[in-house]
Scaffold this motif. Sequence first.
Motif, PDB file in Angstrom:
ATOM      1  N   TYR A  47       1.819  -3.401   9.694  1.00  0.00           N
ATOM      2  CA  TYR A  47       0.962  -2.319   9.199  1.00  0.00           C
ATOM      3  C   TYR A  47      -0.485  -2.527   9.645  1.00  0.00           C
ATOM      4  CZ  TYR A  47      -2.001   0.228   5.923  1.00  0.00           C
ATOM      5  OH  TYR A  47      -2.982   1.013   5.372  1.00  0.00           O
ATOM      6  N   TYR A  48      -0.985  -3.743   9.459  1.00  0.00           N
ATOM      7  CA  TYR A  48      -2.387  -4.016   9.775  1.00  0.00           C
ATOM      8  C   TYR A  48      -2.661  -4.144  11.261  1.00  0.00           C
ATOM      9  CZ  TYR A  48      -3.464  -4.486   4.862  1.00  0.00           C
ATOM     10  OH  TYR A  48      -3.647  -4.232   3.523  1.00  0.00           O
ATOM     11  N   GLU A  98       4.813   4.147   7.767  1.00  0.00           N
ATOM     12  CA  GLU A  98       6.202   3.767   7.473  1.00  0.00           C
ATOM     13  C   GLU A  98       6.296   2.274   7.170  1.00  0.00           C
ATOM     14  OE1 GLU A  98       9.909   5.132   6.653  1.00  0.00           O
ATOM     15  OE2 GLU A  98       8.399   6.409   7.567  1.00  0.00           O
ATOM     16  N   PHE A  99       5.567   1.458   7.933  1.00  0.00           N
ATOM     17  CA  PHE A  99       5.557   0.017   7.688  1.00  0.00           C
ATOM     18  C   PHE A  99       5.045  -0.287   6.277  1.00  0.00           C
ATOM     19  CE2 PHE A  99       4.758  -1.063  12.471  1.00  0.00           C
ATOM     20  CZ  PHE A  99       6.102  -0.891  12.756  1.00  0.00           C
ATOM     21  N   LEU A 100       3.981   0.386   5.872  1.00  0.00           N
ATOM     22  CA  LEU A 100       3.412   0.148   4.549  1.00  0.00           C
ATOM     23  C   LEU A 100       4.385   0.568   3.454  1.00  0.00           C
ATOM     24  CD1 LEU A 100       0.991  -0.826   2.912  1.00  0.00           C
ATOM     25  CD2 LEU A 100       0.066   1.507   3.043  1.00  0.00           C
ATOM     26  N   GLU A 101       5.040   1.715   3.627  1.00  0.00           N
ATOM     27  CA  GLU A 101       6.026   2.170   2.647  1.00  0.00           C
ATOM     28  C   GLU A 101       7.171   1.161   2.530  1.00  0.00           C
ATOM     29  OE1 GLU A 101       9.379   5.660   2.316  1.00  0.00           O
ATOM     30  OE2 GLU A 101       7.458   6.201   3.232  1.00  0.00           O
ATOM     31  N   HIS A 102       7.649   0.691   3.658  1.00  0.00           N
ATOM     32  CA  HIS A 102       8.743  -0.282   3.642  1.00  0.00           C
ATOM     33  C   HIS A 102       8.300  -1.600   3.002  1.00  0.00           C
ATOM     34  CE1 HIS A 102      11.453   1.647   6.976  1.00  0.00           C
ATOM     35  NE2 HIS A 102      10.997   2.538   6.102  1.00  0.00           N
ATOM     36  N   ALA A 103       7.082  -2.023   3.255  1.00  0.00           N
ATOM     37  CA  ALA A 103       6.573  -3.257   2.635  1.00  0.00           C
ATOM     38  C   ALA A 103       6.617  -3.143   1.116  1.00  0.00           C
ATOM     39  CB  ALA A 103       5.151  -3.549   3.116  1.00  0.00           C
ATOM     40  N   GLY A 104       6.198  -2.004   0.595  1.00  0.00           N
ATOM     41  CA  GLY A 104       6.225  -1.786  -0.852  1.00  0.00           C
ATOM     42  C   GLY A 104       7.636  -1.807  -1.411  1.00  0.00           C
ATOM     43  N   GLU A 105       8.558  -1.209  -0.689  1.00  0.00           N
ATOM     44  CA  GLU A 105       9.952  -1.182  -1.148  1.00  0.00           C
ATOM     45  C   GLU A 105      10.592  -2.562  -1.060  1.00  0.00           C
ATOM     46  OE1 GLU A 105      10.656   3.541  -0.153  1.00  0.00           O
ATOM     47  OE2 GLU A 105      11.362   2.045   1.295  1.00  0.00           O
ATOM     48  N   GLU A 106      10.251  -3.330  -0.034  1.00  0.00           N
ATOM     49  CA  GLU A 106      10.767  -4.698   0.073  1.00  0.00           C
ATOM     50  C   GLU A 106      10.219  -5.556  -1.067  1.00  0.00           C
ATOM     51  OE1 GLU A 106      13.186  -5.108   2.005  1.00  0.00           O
ATOM     52  OE2 GLU A 106      12.904  -3.897   3.793  1.00  0.00           O
ATOM     53  N   GLN A 107       8.972  -5.320  -1.472  1.00  0.00           N
ATOM     54  CA  GLN A 107       8.406  -6.043  -2.613  1.00  0.00           C
ATOM     55  C   GLN A 107       9.168  -5.698  -3.887  1.00  0.00           C
ATOM     56  OE1 GLN A 107       5.783  -8.493  -2.765  1.00  0.00           O
ATOM     57  NE2 GLN A 107       6.915  -8.708  -4.682  1.00  0.00           N
ATOM     58  N   GLU A 108       9.522  -4.431  -4.048  1.00  0.00           N
ATOM     59  CA  GLU A 108      10.336  -4.030  -5.208  1.00  0.00           C
ATOM     60  C   GLU A 108      11.689  -4.745  -5.188  1.00  0.00           C
ATOM     61  OE1 GLU A 108      10.648   0.237  -5.147  1.00  0.00           O
ATOM     62  OE2 GLU A 108       8.481   0.499  -5.409  1.00  0.00           O
ATOM     63  N   HIS A 109      12.267  -4.894  -3.999  1.00  0.00           N
ATOM     64  CA  HIS A 109      13.534  -5.616  -3.872  1.00  0.00           C
ATOM     65  C   HIS A 109      13.360  -7.064  -4.324  1.00  0.00           C
ATOM     66  CE1 HIS A 109      14.991  -2.796  -0.362  1.00  0.00           C
ATOM     67  NE2 HIS A 109      14.747  -2.146  -1.489  1.00  0.00           N
ATOM     68  N   ALA A 110      12.293  -7.697  -3.856  1.00  0.00           N
ATOM     69  CA  ALA A 110      12.024  -9.088  -4.237  1.00  0.00           C
ATOM     70  C   ALA A 110      11.885  -9.207  -5.754  1.00  0.00           C
ATOM     71  CB  ALA A 110      10.766  -9.601  -3.532  1.00  0.00           C
ATOM     72  N   ASP A 111      11.195  -8.257  -6.358  1.00  0.00           N
ATOM     73  CA  ASP A 111      11.014  -8.280  -7.809  1.00  0.00           C
ATOM     74  C   ASP A 111      12.350  -8.152  -8.545  1.00  0.00           C
ATOM     75  OD1 ASP A 111       8.284  -8.485  -7.340  1.00  0.00           O
ATOM     76  OD2 ASP A 111       7.884  -6.369  -7.738  1.00  0.00           O
ATOM     77  N   LYS A 112      13.227  -7.271  -8.060  1.00  0.00           N
ATOM     78  CA  LYS A 112      14.552  -7.103  -8.682  1.00  0.00           C
ATOM     79  C   LYS A 112      15.371  -8.384  -8.577  1.00  0.00           C
ATOM     80  CE  LYS A 112      14.960  -2.136  -7.896  1.00  0.00           C
ATOM     81  NZ  LYS A 112      15.652  -1.071  -7.161  1.00  0.00           N
ATOM     82  N   LEU A 113      15.306  -9.026  -7.419  1.00  0.00           N
ATOM     83  CA  LEU A 113      16.052 -10.264  -7.218  1.00  0.00           C
ATOM     84  C   LEU A 113      15.515 -11.379  -8.113  1.00  0.00           C
ATOM     85  CD1 LEU A 113      16.369  -9.986  -3.359  1.00  0.00           C
ATOM     86  CD2 LEU A 113      18.287  -9.910  -4.980  1.00  0.00           C
ATOM     87  N   ALA A 114      14.190 -11.503  -8.192  1.00  0.00           N
ATOM     88  CA  ALA A 114      13.594 -12.538  -9.035  1.00  0.00           C
ATOM     89  C   ALA A 114      13.961 -12.315 -10.501  1.00  0.00           C
ATOM     90  CB  ALA A 114      12.075 -12.554  -8.851  1.00  0.00           C
ATOM     91  N   VAL A 161       9.845 -12.406   3.214  1.00  0.00           N
ATOM     92  CA  VAL A 161       9.509 -12.468   4.636  1.00  0.00           C
ATOM     93  C   VAL A 161       9.384 -11.046   5.195  1.00  0.00           C
ATOM     94  CG1 VAL A 161      10.406 -13.107   6.925  1.00  0.00           C
ATOM     95  CG2 VAL A 161      10.401 -14.783   5.062  1.00  0.00           C
ATOM     96  N   CYS A 162      10.248 -10.144   4.743  1.00  0.00           N
ATOM     97  CA  CYS A 162      10.166  -8.748   5.194  1.00  0.00           C
ATOM     98  C   CYS A 162       8.868  -8.088   4.725  1.00  0.00           C
ATOM     99  CB  CYS A 162      11.386  -7.961   4.726  1.00  0.00           C
ATOM    100  SG  CYS A 162      12.899  -8.407   5.608  1.00  0.00           S
ATOM    101  N   VAL A 163       8.449  -8.381   3.504  1.00  0.00           N
ATOM    102  CA  VAL A 163       7.166  -7.857   3.017  1.00  0.00           C
ATOM    103  C   VAL A 163       6.046  -8.328   3.934  1.00  0.00           C
ATOM    104  CG1 VAL A 163       5.431  -7.980   1.177  1.00  0.00           C
ATOM    105  CG2 VAL A 163       7.851  -7.693   0.585  1.00  0.00           C
ATOM    106  N   LEU A 164       6.028  -9.611   4.230  1.00  0.00           N
ATOM    107  CA  LEU A 164       4.967 -10.180   5.067  1.00  0.00           C
ATOM    108  C   LEU A 164       4.998  -9.604   6.486  1.00  0.00           C
ATOM    109  CD1 LEU A 164       5.215 -13.879   3.866  1.00  0.00           C
ATOM    110  CD2 LEU A 164       3.454 -12.196   3.256  1.00  0.00           C
ATOM    111  N   ARG A 165       6.192  -9.457   7.050  1.00  0.00           N
ATOM    112  CA  ARG A 165       6.320  -8.913   8.407  1.00  0.00           C
ATOM    113  C   ARG A 165       5.840  -7.461   8.441  1.00  0.00           C
ATOM    114  NH1 ARG A 165      11.262  -9.227   8.833  1.00  0.00           N
ATOM    115  NH2 ARG A 165      11.602  -7.033   8.394  1.00  0.00           N
ATOM    116  N   TYR A 166       6.292  -6.651   7.472  1.00  0.00           N
ATOM    117  CA  TYR A 166       5.859  -5.246   7.438  1.00  0.00           C
ATOM    118  C   TYR A 166       4.356  -5.134   7.226  1.00  0.00           C
ATOM    119  CZ  TYR A 166      10.391  -2.825   7.526  1.00  0.00           C
ATOM    120  OH  TYR A 166      11.593  -2.288   7.899  1.00  0.00           O
ATOM    121  N   LYS A 167       3.784  -5.987   6.384  1.00  0.00           N
ATOM    122  CA  LYS A 167       2.329  -5.957   6.158  1.00  0.00           C
ATOM    123  C   LYS A 167       1.589  -6.321   7.446  1.00  0.00           C
ATOM    124  CE  LYS A 167       1.286  -5.160   1.755  1.00  0.00           C
ATOM    125  NZ  LYS A 167       0.148  -4.390   1.303  1.00  0.00           N
ATOM    126  N   ARG A 168       2.068  -7.348   8.124  1.00  0.00           N
ATOM    127  CA  ARG A 168       1.452  -7.739   9.402  1.00  0.00           C
ATOM    128  C   ARG A 168       1.511  -6.561  10.372  1.00  0.00           C
ATOM    129  NH1 ARG A 168      -0.878 -11.394  13.220  1.00  0.00           N
ATOM    130  NH2 ARG A 168       0.066 -10.915  15.213  1.00  0.00           N
TER     131      ARG A 168
END
Length: 182
Positions: free
Chosen positions: A57-58, A71-87, A48-55
């Motif tokens: 950003y755009y 900053e929003f785009l950078e955070h979106a990428g880092e939140e995606q990395e978090h999601a990947d680690k959790l998965a 959800v954080c990835v989606l919010r930051y992407k929204r």
Amino acid sequence: MAEFLTDIETLRSRARLEMEKGPVTDAYGADLDRVLQVLNEALATELVCVLRYKRHYYTASGLYSEPVAAEFLEHAGEEQEHADKLAKRIVQLGGEPDFNPDTLTKRSHAQYDESLNLIDMIKEDLVAERVAIASYTEIAKWLGDGDPTTRRVFEDLLAQEEEHADDLRGLLERIPQDQGGL
């Protein structure tokens, strides 16, 4: 030389039992089903954080939007990395990561946001980071020594979420509050 609590022959024998459980051995001290549920809730939060930051950003616009959007785009990428680690950790523990979009926002600790005002976007992202910080702190404490690997995953995420919150606070301090929509 320190002595092991369990002799090596017993450890070797136990290691051969239930090999399908991978890293989950008799020494695992947490409630595995609950850990998997908590991991999937955190996964939903990060997505959800990835989606919010992407929204954000755009849709960021106005005089101060360029550095904020970056900053929003950078955070979106880092939140995606978090999601990947959790998965990845969910799979390591024998679970299934839940990416179901129909229930994503219901399982997430953070909320999705559709603000169009730049200041409101930053504030909503800061609130979401603070929610993640509070949640992940509680989770790390709850895990304790029962699952030190998952605890470290959350501690690593927590450090980056604190950095995000600090970044967002800094943006709020630099942008005049009446300029968020310009």
